[in-house]
Enzyme design. Structure first.
Site, PDB file in Angstrom:
ATOM      1  N   PHE A 135      15.604 109.660  22.218  1.00 18.92           N
ATOM      2  CA  PHE A 135      15.203 110.885  21.536  1.00 18.92           C
ATOM      3  C   PHE A 135      16.432 111.800  21.450  1.00 18.92           C
ATOM      4  O   PHE A 135      17.139 111.960  22.442  1.00 18.92           O
ATOM      5  CB  PHE A 135      14.086 111.527  22.361  1.00 18.92           C
ATOM      6  CG  PHE A 135      13.356 112.613  21.660  1.00 18.92           C
ATOM      7  CD1 PHE A 135      12.530 112.345  20.582  1.00 18.92           C
ATOM      8  CD2 PHE A 135      13.479 113.926  22.090  1.00 18.92           C
ATOM      9  CE1 PHE A 135      11.841 113.359  19.948  1.00 18.92           C
ATOM     10  CE2 PHE A 135      12.787 114.945  21.456  1.00 18.92           C
ATOM     11  CZ  PHE A 135      11.967 114.663  20.377  1.00 18.92           C
TER      12      PHE A 135
ATOM     13  N   ASP B 184      14.365 108.843  31.419  1.00 21.39           N
ATOM     14  CA  ASP B 184      13.448 109.767  30.755  1.00 21.39           C
ATOM     15  C   ASP B 184      12.161 108.990  30.503  1.00 21.39           C
ATOM     16  O   ASP B 184      12.147 108.050  29.690  1.00 21.39           O
ATOM     17  CB  ASP B 184      14.035 110.267  29.434  1.00 21.39           C
ATOM     18  CG  ASP B 184      13.160 111.366  28.833  1.00 21.39           C
ATOM     19  OD1 ASP B 184      11.922 111.278  28.950  1.00 21.39           O
ATOM     20  OD2 ASP B 184      13.721 112.309  28.252  1.00 21.39           O
TER      21      ASP B 184
ATOM     22  N   TYR C 277       3.011 116.632  28.132  1.00 20.00           N
ATOM     23  CA  TYR C 277       2.077 116.929  27.029  1.00 20.00           C
ATOM     24  C   TYR C 277       1.777 115.722  26.159  1.00 20.00           C
ATOM     25  O   TYR C 277       1.050 115.836  25.195  1.00 20.00           O
ATOM     26  CB  TYR C 277       2.594 118.096  26.169  1.00 20.00           C
ATOM     27  CG  TYR C 277       4.049 118.010  25.765  1.00 20.00           C
ATOM     28  CD1 TYR C 277       4.460 117.181  24.729  1.00 20.00           C
ATOM     29  CD2 TYR C 277       5.010 118.784  26.410  1.00 20.00           C
ATOM     30  CE1 TYR C 277       5.781 117.104  24.360  1.00 20.00           C
ATOM     31  CE2 TYR C 277       6.345 118.718  26.043  1.00 20.00           C
ATOM     32  CZ  TYR C 277       6.727 117.874  25.018  1.00 20.00           C
ATOM     33  OH  TYR C 277       8.048 117.803  24.668  1.00 20.00           O
ATOM     34  N   LYS C 278       2.339 114.560  26.483  1.00 23.46           N
ATOM     35  CA  LYS C 278       2.037 113.357  25.706  1.00 23.46           C
ATOM     36  C   LYS C 278       0.855 112.653  26.390  1.00 23.46           C
ATOM     37  O   LYS C 278      -0.247 113.171  26.366  1.00 23.46           O
ATOM     38  CB  LYS C 278       3.295 112.504  25.586  1.00 23.46           C
ATOM     39  CG  LYS C 278       4.349 113.216  24.734  1.00 23.46           C
ATOM     40  CD  LYS C 278       5.714 112.583  24.757  1.00 23.46           C
ATOM     41  CE  LYS C 278       6.672 113.413  23.896  1.00 23.46           C
ATOM     42  NZ  LYS C 278       8.082 113.202  24.262  1.00 23.46           N
TER      43      LYS C 278
ATOM     44  N   ARG D 183       3.361 105.728  13.801  1.00 24.05           N
ATOM     45  CA  ARG D 183       3.047 105.443  15.207  1.00 24.05           C
ATOM     46  C   ARG D 183       1.545 105.574  15.442  1.00 24.05           C
ATOM     47  O   ARG D 183       0.934 106.590  15.109  1.00 24.05           O
ATOM     48  CB  ARG D 183       3.802 106.406  16.132  1.00 24.05           C
ATOM     49  CG  ARG D 183       5.307 106.268  16.022  1.00 24.05           C
ATOM     50  CD  ARG D 183       6.010 107.024  17.125  1.00 24.05           C
ATOM     51  NE  ARG D 183       5.586 108.428  17.204  1.00 24.05           N
ATOM     52  CZ  ARG D 183       6.020 109.280  18.127  1.00 24.05           C
ATOM     53  NH1 ARG D 183       6.865 108.859  19.070  1.00 24.05           N
ATOM     54  NH2 ARG D 183       5.623 110.537  18.119  1.00 24.05           N
TER      55      ARG D 183
HETATM   56  C1  LIG Z   1       8.970 114.272  24.204  1.00 20.49           C
HETATM   57  C2  LIG Z   1      10.367 114.023  24.628  1.00 20.49           C
HETATM   58  C3  LIG Z   1      11.241 115.081  24.881  1.00 20.49           C
HETATM   59  C4  LIG Z   1      10.796 116.494  24.656  1.00 20.49           C
HETATM   60  O1  LIG Z   1      11.670 117.432  25.153  1.00 20.49           O
HETATM   61  P1  LIG Z   1      11.199 118.924  25.486  1.00 20.49           P
HETATM   62  O2  LIG Z   1      12.373 119.453  26.181  1.00 20.49           O
HETATM   63  O3  LIG Z   1       9.958 118.830  26.304  1.00 20.49           O
HETATM   64  O4  LIG Z   1      10.922 119.604  24.187  1.00 20.49           O
HETATM   65  C5  LIG Z   1      12.535 114.771  25.293  1.00 20.49           C
HETATM   66  N1  LIG Z   1      12.922 113.490  25.453  1.00 20.49           N
HETATM   67  C6  LIG Z   1      12.102 112.456  25.216  1.00 20.49           C
HETATM   68  C7  LIG Z   1      12.586 111.053  25.397  1.00 20.49           C
HETATM   69  C8  LIG Z   1      10.801 112.692  24.810  1.00 20.49           C
HETATM   70  O5  LIG Z   1       9.978 111.670  24.574  1.00 20.49           O
END
Ligand SMILES: *Cc1c(COP(=O)(O)O)cnc(C)c1O
Length: 430
Positions: A131, A212, A237-238, A390
């Site tokens: 990400f 992560d 939040y996922k 997805r």
């Molecule tokens: C959802 C997600 C984030 C989100 O980052 P926030 O700092 O919570 O906005 C970051 N990295 C990964 C791999 C994610 O899946």
């Protein structure tokens, strides 16, 4: 397409009737007339999470500042306590997990400690499919050490643009690498990396490794301590259903409790003496030491209820059902939607141990507009460029029949060319 019994609506209903987690669905607020399949981006609110939010709101109303110590779950210790509650989900030992910050902030807090370039060992090994926020944070951290990210950030490449090959990652763990930082599940293709193997390979080469787990926590069990993972973070939040912008989790292996949190802040101070307000930072000797600020108690109070429901269901059961749901959907694709004129397929690995909680459905030319057509029908997946839709069926609240409905909708959208009514351009969030 749907003649064979194993892909019939009746069979989907049979699977639902045999589902031992089926009763959790009624504890969630499901948007009306909607098949919600985006729980890997934003999980839904449960009655349980609503309950803990309302309780904390009421505590603020009744107690004011006294809530920090006199709330049912005193706000002052909320981060540590929720960390302890969630430990079973990721295999953390006492003190190794804290609920704090947000994912990207936690990445900064963790990398600032664990990235210590020295001599020839100066590089961070990451991957090109992570990400983007994670990579921005790594680049910033490298600059903060006075180094050049173009030189020091090395990215494992993907051969097919979708997945990563663990052995090629290991080959890149050279004696120039100071730190490895990877995602557990790739956010686009849904590939689950072999975390145990990669952790062991990094350690055999004397390299610390962090993960992560935002795309796996709450869907896939982890064994951080057993695997010897050095540090990790994941959002809530996922699959954990904490709510938009809810705080994240931060994991530090016990063996590193003596390391120094460099993004220091007063919430990382030893709790008993935090309010002495000493000018000399004394970090708590556990993951709590990496907290920076006061927890956003209201916005994070949902997490308590959300965790309760996940723990009650059991992460192993959740994983088992999640795999059944995704296998079932892949079977529907294979049975009738691969062939012309449909041309659907998926790019997540098919093997159970190599995939996370979603199916990465692709269509070669019209994924974006098909995604829009699904939303217009009240089916909510999401789109990730260039061609991925997805599909995340959530073990706690989705059903097999909903996936059957989705397959039928995909077939109809193509038969009737429904997607042609939609624009080629994307909204800010799709
Ligand atoms: C959802 C997600 C984030 C989100 O980052 P926030 O700092 O919570 O906005 C970051 N990295 C990964 C791999 C994610 O899946």
């Amino acid at each position: 397409m749907l003649k064979d019994f194993s892909v019939s609506r009746g069979y989907a209903r049979t699977l639902d009737s045999q589902d031992s987690l089926g009763h959790f669905r009624k504890r969630f607020f499901l948007p009306e007339n909607t098949i919600y399949l985006d729980g890997n981006s934003l999980g839904l609110l449960s009655e349980d999470a609503e309950g803990t939010l309302l309780r904390v709101l009421d505590e603020w109303k009744r107690l004011g500042i006294r809530g920090w110590l006199e709330g049912q779950r005193p706000w002052f210790f909320f981060g540590e306590q929720l960390g302890e509650m969630a430990s079973a989900l990721v295999g953390a030992k006492a003190g190794e997990l804290v609920f704090s910050g947000t994912t990207t902030v936690n990445i900064h807090a963790l990398i600032s400690t664990f990235y210590q370039p020295s001599g020839k060992r100066s590089k961070i090994l990451a991957d090109e499919l992570n990400f983007p926020s994670d990579l921005y944070a790594l680049q910033g951290q490298i600059k903060m050490k006075g180094l050049d990210p173009d030189q020091e950030l090395v990215l494992a490449r993907s051969r097919d643009g979708r997945t990563l090959d663990e052995e090629s990652i290991v080959e890149m763990m050279t004696d120039e690498v100071a730190l490895v930082y990877l995602p557990s599940v790739l956010f686009a293709s849904g590939q689950l990396l072999d975390m145990e193997y990669l952790t062991r390979a990094a350690h055999e080469r004397g390299i610390p490794i962090g993960w992560d787990c935002s795309h796996s926590a709450g869907a896939v069990p982890h064994y951080f301590h057993k695997w010897g993972v050095d540090f990790a973070t994941f959002c809530s939040y996922k699959y954990l259903n904490g709510g938009p912008g809810c705080a994240a989790f931060l994991y530090i292996n016990k063996k590193h409790f003596d390391r120094e949190p460099l993004m220091a802040g007063w919430f990382g101070f030893v709790k008993e003496r935090q309010f002495d307000l000493s000018l000399q930072f004394e970090p708590a000797p556990h993951a709590g030491g990496w907290q920076i600020s006061s927890l956003g108690v209201l916005g994070s109070s949902t997490m308590e209820g959300a965790l309760q429901i996940t723990l009650e269901a059991g992460i192993e059961n959740i994983r088992q059902k999640s795999l059944m749901l995704t296998s079932y959907f892949m079977k529907l694709i294979d049975a009738g939607l691969r062939k012309a004129p449909y041309h659907f397929s998926y790019v997540n690995p098919a093997e159970a141990h190599r995939r996370g909680g979603h199916v990465a459905l692709i269509h070669p030319s019209e994924a974006l507009r098909i995604n829009e057509a699904l939303k217009a029908r009240g089916i909510i997946p999401d789109f990730r460029p260039p061609d991925i839709i997805r599909i995340a069926p959530i073990a706690l609240y989705n059903t097999f029949e909903e996936l059957w409905e989705l397959a039928k909708a995909l077939q109809e959208i193509m038969d009737r060319q429904e997607f042609k009514r939609f624009e080629h351009s994307r909204k800010a969030i799709s």
